[in-house]
Design a protein around this motif. Structure first.
Motif, PDB file in Angstrom:
ATOM      1  N   ARG A 640      -6.053   0.808   5.304  1.00 40.55           N
ATOM      2  CA  ARG A 640      -4.961   1.722   5.633  1.00 40.55           C
ATOM      3  C   ARG A 640      -4.300   1.374   6.970  1.00 40.55           C
ATOM      4  O   ARG A 640      -3.063   1.323   7.072  1.00 40.55           O
ATOM      5  CB  ARG A 640      -5.467   3.164   5.677  1.00 40.55           C
ATOM      6  CG  ARG A 640      -4.351   4.127   6.064  1.00 40.55           C
ATOM      7  CD  ARG A 640      -4.792   5.547   6.242  1.00 40.55           C
ATOM      8  NE  ARG A 640      -3.690   6.349   6.740  1.00 40.55           N
ATOM      9  CZ  ARG A 640      -3.764   7.654   6.973  1.00 40.55           C
ATOM     10  NH1 ARG A 640      -4.899   8.292   6.753  1.00 40.55           N
ATOM     11  NH2 ARG A 640      -2.717   8.313   7.436  1.00 40.55           N
ATOM     12  N   GLU A 641      -5.110   1.123   7.987  1.00 42.83           N
ATOM     13  CA  GLU A 641      -4.546   0.878   9.326  1.00 42.83           C
ATOM     14  C   GLU A 641      -3.656  -0.361   9.361  1.00 42.83           C
ATOM     15  O   GLU A 641      -2.494  -0.283   9.804  1.00 42.83           O
ATOM     16  CB  GLU A 641      -5.680   0.773  10.351  1.00 42.83           C
ATOM     17  CG  GLU A 641      -5.182   0.750  11.786  1.00 42.83           C
ATOM     18  CD  GLU A 641      -6.327   0.807  12.785  1.00 42.83           C
ATOM     19  OE1 GLU A 641      -6.193   0.187  13.856  1.00 42.83           O
ATOM     20  OE2 GLU A 641      -7.351   1.467  12.487  1.00 42.83           O
ATOM     21  N   PRO A 642      -4.137  -1.543   8.899  1.00 46.91           N
ATOM     22  CA  PRO A 642      -3.242  -2.715   8.918  1.00 46.91           C
ATOM     23  C   PRO A 642      -2.041  -2.564   7.986  1.00 46.91           C
ATOM     24  O   PRO A 642      -0.974  -3.121   8.260  1.00 46.91           O
ATOM     25  CB  PRO A 642      -4.149  -3.866   8.476  1.00 46.91           C
ATOM     26  CG  PRO A 642      -5.313  -3.224   7.806  1.00 46.91           C
ATOM     27  CD  PRO A 642      -5.499  -1.908   8.476  1.00 46.91           C
ATOM     28  N   VAL A 643      -2.197  -1.813   6.891  1.00 46.38           N
ATOM     29  CA  VAL A 643      -1.069  -1.572   5.979  1.00 46.38           C
ATOM     30  C   VAL A 643      -0.006  -0.732   6.677  1.00 46.38           C
ATOM     31  O   VAL A 643       1.198  -1.035   6.626  1.00 46.38           O
ATOM     32  CB  VAL A 643      -1.544  -0.888   4.681  1.00 46.38           C
ATOM     33  CG1 VAL A 643      -0.352  -0.330   3.904  1.00 46.38           C
ATOM     34  CG2 VAL A 643      -2.299  -1.871   3.809  1.00 46.38           C
ATOM     35  N   ASP A 644      -0.430   0.355   7.343  1.00 47.75           N
ATOM     36  CA  ASP A 644       0.527   1.205   8.066  1.00 47.75           C
ATOM     37  C   ASP A 644       1.250   0.400   9.143  1.00 47.75           C
ATOM     38  O   ASP A 644       2.478   0.525   9.321  1.00 47.75           O
ATOM     39  CB  ASP A 644      -0.204   2.394   8.704  1.00 47.75           C
ATOM     40  CG  ASP A 644      -0.623   3.432   7.669  1.00 47.75           C
ATOM     41  OD1 ASP A 644      -0.158   3.340   6.512  1.00 47.75           O
ATOM     42  OD2 ASP A 644      -1.422   4.334   8.015  1.00 47.75           O
ATOM     43  N   ALA A 645       0.475  -0.437   9.866  1.00 43.29           N
ATOM     44  CA  ALA A 645       1.077  -1.244  10.935  1.00 43.29           C
ATOM     45  C   ALA A 645       2.098  -2.225  10.365  1.00 43.29           C
ATOM     46  O   ALA A 645       3.167  -2.462  10.969  1.00 43.29           O
ATOM     47  CB  ALA A 645      -0.026  -1.995  11.690  1.00 43.29           C
ATOM     48  N   PHE A 646       1.803  -2.777   9.206  1.00 38.32           N
ATOM     49  CA  PHE A 646       2.716  -3.730   8.563  1.00 38.32           C
ATOM     50  C   PHE A 646       4.054  -3.068   8.245  1.00 38.32           C
ATOM     51  O   PHE A 646       5.122  -3.604   8.563  1.00 38.32           O
ATOM     52  CB  PHE A 646       2.063  -4.270   7.286  1.00 38.32           C
ATOM     53  CG  PHE A 646       2.962  -5.151   6.464  1.00 38.32           C
ATOM     54  CD1 PHE A 646       3.077  -6.507   6.735  1.00 38.32           C
ATOM     55  CD2 PHE A 646       3.704  -4.631   5.405  1.00 38.32           C
ATOM     56  CE1 PHE A 646       3.912  -7.325   5.981  1.00 38.32           C
ATOM     57  CE2 PHE A 646       4.540  -5.429   4.649  1.00 38.32           C
ATOM     58  CZ  PHE A 646       4.643  -6.782   4.936  1.00 38.32           C
ATOM     59  N   PHE A 647       4.018  -1.914   7.603  1.00 39.23           N
ATOM     60  CA  PHE A 647       5.263  -1.272   7.193  1.00 39.23           C
ATOM     61  C   PHE A 647       6.052  -0.715   8.381  1.00 39.23           C
ATOM     62  O   PHE A 647       7.269  -0.546   8.298  1.00 39.23           O
ATOM     63  CB  PHE A 647       4.982  -0.171   6.169  1.00 39.23           C
ATOM     64  CG  PHE A 647       4.806  -0.699   4.771  1.00 39.23           C
ATOM     65  CD1 PHE A 647       5.892  -1.178   4.060  1.00 39.23           C
ATOM     66  CD2 PHE A 647       3.559  -0.729   4.173  1.00 39.23           C
ATOM     67  CE1 PHE A 647       5.746  -1.679   2.773  1.00 39.23           C
ATOM     68  CE2 PHE A 647       3.390  -1.227   2.888  1.00 39.23           C
ATOM     69  CZ  PHE A 647       4.490  -1.713   2.190  1.00 39.23           C
ATOM     70  N   GLU A 648       5.371  -0.458   9.477  1.00 38.87           N
ATOM     71  CA  GLU A 648       6.083   0.000  10.669  1.00 38.87           C
ATOM     72  C   GLU A 648       6.803  -1.149  11.365  1.00 38.87           C
ATOM     73  O   GLU A 648       7.880  -0.966  11.952  1.00 38.87           O
ATOM     74  CB  GLU A 648       5.094   0.646  11.657  1.00 38.87           C
ATOM     75  CG  GLU A 648       4.646   2.044  11.249  1.00 38.87           C
ATOM     76  CD  GLU A 648       3.691   2.654  12.267  1.00 38.87           C
ATOM     77  OE1 GLU A 648       3.616   2.127  13.396  1.00 38.87           O
ATOM     78  OE2 GLU A 648       3.028   3.646  11.931  1.00 38.87           O
TER      79      GLU A 648
END
Length: 684
Positions: A640-648
């Protein structure tokens, strides 16, 4: 407001025992409905039922109906009168509807209004209609007339008791004039019984050898039967339906122990139990090992001075029944079980699908195919399948249809067949209903699955799909049975292969095009209802259904994993991300690159997500191979954390085509990890 107890008892000839409880409950419900509609309050209610009577006792019933007021609004004044003040048809029609002259209508407000106060009636004057309406509404499929009377009821009526306090309610219902005299036991107390008061109804009848309370009779029968069984060093078989029926057959229950000759114990005990329960309403006795004892309990409706006469009579009546079962059993054993297949060659299973013997041969082949896949013995499964329908042609099953499968078990043992083969002949019909027993042997499971799949494929193949409530071949039950066996017994069978094998077995008898897909769709659709009953959200089911796993066990393991995943704090966000990724990929023109190339990354978030995906992939691959789906999703939750960072930080649709394609490949890789378990994009 004063209140008194109310009692109504309708006396009849013997009421149908299987319908007695239903009639009693409906009688009470109808009276309660009438009292509430009339605005009559009461403290408590109770229904009583015995073979010759239905009764309702209402405690502390209001003796006077409360006054009521009626307020009806009519048309507006401007619509009720013309410009000259003359009443219009609207005004006149409203007055007519209210049943009064227009002058009695209130014309002072913006609308015409009629108000009326209605004085409440004495309860005693309302009760006859309430009781009569309740009796008319009883669920009686077929009513009868008797003598020259026009009245109709489920059985001829004989007397009527209606008391409000100490007062007899003056009325005539179903040709019976109300009074306070009931009747006692037909033999012990044939004289009339004066009911001293509604509250004393049970005691007055008890003194006349009538237990009017069905619950009291049921408890007495149950307790006394258990005591007598213990004295015989056994346990009584007391099915609830049989206990209710026996309770409805007697007014003064007296359980007695009877016996039969031990030679009858050579007959399959299921046949003996069936005939004693169904035909004679007896409670059979089992020993500590579950074997039938040569004794049974009958419930007499009389307290005899010489109970041995009743015992002798019941033993005399049951003997021919048991002798018939013994005869059929001996006749059937004169030939091998397999020989009965010859008769089945002339018995049609379905006109387009051939005979019952044809079905047995197909089941044999399919069971042999299934058995090795679930850890069973193919040879035993094939043999059991071939013998599976033989007992349908026996004398025993002809006389006792409930013995199908059970009779086959005994005859197979008699022929020296392996125990698993014999057991499978009965287990093929399992589960016989929702929550019912499942096969205990793998051979039985293989034949049960094969039998049900053969029916599903065959009936679907000739276009006889179930519609609405019509399902003459019980296809829904067959599908649920297959699923229960596979999931509850943890048998990993790929239904895709099994159904394809079944389709080929029919050859040209069925329309093969699309048949396997239709059957599989039907079977797995039944899982939706199963999970709904278990409280599983439909989205969870759909997320797994999207992947179309062929194994019911695998399907269930994925569902349980998704249910566990949804409770994690990261679940909602990852489901939303998967939905976003799914939408992006669906709109992409052309194919997604199969590999991700780090040289096209221009953002740290891309490197972080790619690294996290690679690590997750290595971690979940062995989990997926071992079907550790719950652990796999728990590990993927860390994305979840790296995915959220990617889309941001990253714009997926970059201007550079190669960078854009590489980002799509990265997202496809992410989505592929989750699709190893389920399509969680459907959870959002």
């Amino acid at each position: 407001m004063s209140a008194q107890d109310f009692l109504v008892e309708l006396g009849t000839e013997e009421l149908p025992p299987k319908a007695l409880n239903t009639l009693a409950d409906a009688f009470l419900a109808g009276i309660e409905k009438g009292l509430l509609a009339a605005g009559l309050g009461f403290e408590a209610k109770q229904v009583y039922a015995a073979p010759r009577r239905l009764a309702v006792l209402i405690t502390k019933l209001a003796t006077q109906q409360p006054d009521r007021s009626i307020n009806l609004d009519g048309p507006p004044r401007q619509a009720a009168f013309d410009t000259e003040g003359n009443p219009t048809q609207a005004a006149l029609g409203f007055a007519k509807k209210c049943g009064v002259e227009l002058s009695e209508i209130d014309q002072s407000g913006p609308k015409l209004r009629y108000s009326q106060s209605i004085a409440g009636k004495p309860t005693v004057s309302l009760l006859p209609t309430i009781v009569e309406d309740s009796l008319n509404d009883l669920p009686i499929p077929k009513r009868m007339r008797w003598g020259a009377r026009k009245e109709e009821f489920v059985r001829p009526t004989q007397w009527l008791v209606m008391l409000l306090g100490d007062q007899v309610v003056d009325c005539t219902i179903l040709a019976q004039k109300a009074g306070r005299d009931s009747r006692g036991h037909r033999f012990h107390h044939p004289e009339s019984v004066r009911i001293t008061s509604p509250a004393n109804y049970l005691n007055d009848l008890r003194a006349a050898y009538v237990l009017a309370d069905a619950n009291e009779r049921r408890e007495l029968i149950s307790t006394r039967t258990a005591e007598l069984a213990t004295r015989q060093e056994g346990t009584a078989i007391v099915p609830p339906e049989l206990l209710d029926e026996v309770t409805a057959l007697v007014e003064w229950p007296v359980p007695l122990v009877c016996s039969f000759e031990e030679r009858f114990l050579d007959v399959p005990q299921e046949a003996l139990i069936t005939t004693m329960q169904d035909n004679q309403k007896y409670f059979c006795l089992l020993d500590a090992d579950g074997k039938l004892l040569p004794r049974f309990i009958t419930v007499a409706n009389i307290e005899s001075k010489d109970p041995q006469q009743i015992i002798d009579g019941n033993e005399k009546v049951v003997r021919p029944r048991l002798t018939d079962a013994e005869f059929f059993f001996k006749q059937d054993k004169k030939q091998k079980l397999e020989d009965f297949n010859l008769r089945l060659q002339n018995v049609v299973f379905q006109e387009k699908l051939g005979s019952v013997y044809d079905k047995a041969e197909r089941v044999s082949r399919l069971a042999a195919f299934i058995a090795p896949h679930i850890g069973g013995n193919a040879q035993w499964a094939a043999r059991a399948g071939l013998l599976s329908k033989c007992d349908l042609a026996t004398e025993m099953v002809g006389e006792f249809p409930e013995m199908q499968g059970v009779a086959g078990y005994y005859y197979a043992l008699n022929d020296g067949e392996p125990e698993d083969v014999a057991l499978a002949l009965n287990e093929q019909y399992m589960p016989r209903g929702a929550g019912a027993e499942l096969p205990t042997t793998l051979t039985g499971a293989a034949v049960a699955i094969a039998d049900k799949l053969d029916t599903l494929v065959g009936i679907f193949g000739v276009g006889m799909l179930p519609t609405g409530s019509k399902d003459p071949y019980a296809l829904r039950r067959a599908a649920l049975g297959v699923l229960r066996i596979l999931i509850d017994k943890k048998l990993d069978l790929d239904l895709t292969d099994a159904v394809a094998f079944a389709v080929n077995s029919f050859g040209s008898k069925v329309k093969a095009a699309g048949l396997a897909d239709s059957v599989l769709e039907f079977v797995f659709d039944r899982l939706r209802a199963r999970y709904e009953d278990e409280g599983v959200d439909v989205a969870t089911y759909l997320s797994v259904r999207a992947l179309k796993p062929g194994s019911a066990l695998d399907f269930d393991q994925r569902v349980q994993a998704v249910e566990a995943f949804r409770k994690l704090p990261e679940a909602a966000a990852l489901a939303a991300v998967n939905k976003r990724v799914s939408n992006l990929l669906s709109k992409l023109e052309g194919s997604v690159p199969s590999t991700v190339e780090a040289k096209y990354f221009d953002n740290a978030a891309e490197f972080s997500l790619y690294s996290a995906i690679q690590q997750a992939d290595q971690a979940v691959q062995p989990m997926a191979a071992a079907r550790q789906y719950r652990e796999s999703l728990a590990r993927l939750a860390a994305l979840r954390e790296p995915v959220d960072a990617f889309f941001e930080a990253v714009m997926v649709n970059a201007e550079d085509a190669k960078v854009r394609a590489n980002r799509y490949a990265l997202l496809a890789r992410l989505r592929g990890l989750f699709l190893g378990v389920a399509d969680i994009s459907l959870l959002g």
